[in-house]
Scaffold this motif. Sequence first.
Motif, short mmCIF file in Angstrom:
data_model
loop_
_atom_site.label_atom_id
_atom_site.label_comp_id
_atom_site.label_asym_id
_atom_site.label_seq_id
_atom_site.Cartn_x
_atom_site.Cartn_y
_atom_site.Cartn_z
N ARG A 84 0.78 -1.07 -0.14
CA ARG A 84 -0.13 0.07 -0.02
C ARG A 84 0.94 1.16 0.16
O ARG A 84 1.97 1.29 0.60
CB ARG A 84 -0.80 -0.03 1.08
N THR A 140 -5.39 -0.32 -7.14
CA THR A 140 -6.86 -0.34 -6.63
C THR A 140 -6.81 0.47 -5.73
O THR A 140 -6.17 0.59 -4.60
CB THR A 140 -7.08 -1.84 -5.90
N TYR A 141 -7.60 1.50 -5.90
CA TYR A 141 -7.60 2.63 -4.82
C TYR A 141 -8.57 2.21 -3.73
O TYR A 141 -9.82 1.66 -4.01
CB TYR A 141 -8.51 4.00 -5.52
N GLU A 142 -8.33 2.26 -2.48
CA GLU A 142 -8.91 1.76 -1.40
C GLU A 142 -9.66 2.80 -0.68
O GLU A 142 -10.25 2.50 0.56
CB GLU A 142 -8.06 1.18 -0.26
N ARG A 148 -3.51 0.10 -3.20
CA ARG A 148 -3.07 -1.22 -2.98
C ARG A 148 -2.66 -1.51 -4.40
O ARG A 148 -3.05 -1.47 -5.41
CB ARG A 148 -3.92 -2.08 -2.59
#
Length: 156
Positions: A84, A140-142, A148
């Motif tokens: 991350r 991937t936007y968390e 991530r």
Amino acid sequence: MASRGWTRWGLFALVGALPVLVLGWLAVVVVRFATSDYPLGGGPEKVPCAEALDFGGAKLPEGAYDTECTVQAWMDTDYEATFRMPRAGVRDWLTGTYPKGPAPGTELCDESADLCLNLDSDEHAPPAGVDANAVVVNVTYEGPDTARVSFSAFTV
């Protein structure tokens, strides 16, 4: 004469036992293939993330955390890294790491990814001097502040 009889029975026992031994070996092989994800060996092994990213010509970005890196090698070598990082730095890290690569985008990304970079063709290959034949990065936007990153560098 007595020893001649034992020789025949010994040969007969050996020939009779051979199919049993072969069937036993075959049963072990079938069970191993049925119960193992990596029956031929080469399962993933943990490695330092610096090693995993270096294989594809990258370095961990500043602010990276929750790092997990593995290598799997049998016929080909595949390094995987997940971590991350601050969402705001993702594009700069990708373009700084691969300045001659394509711009990060949304084309050919994994289904759950919001952004990706693929260096897996003659037109867009990994940098010269790295061991990987291809590098694939999916992001991937968390949340508003966290991304991530899934990094894969491999030979083909």
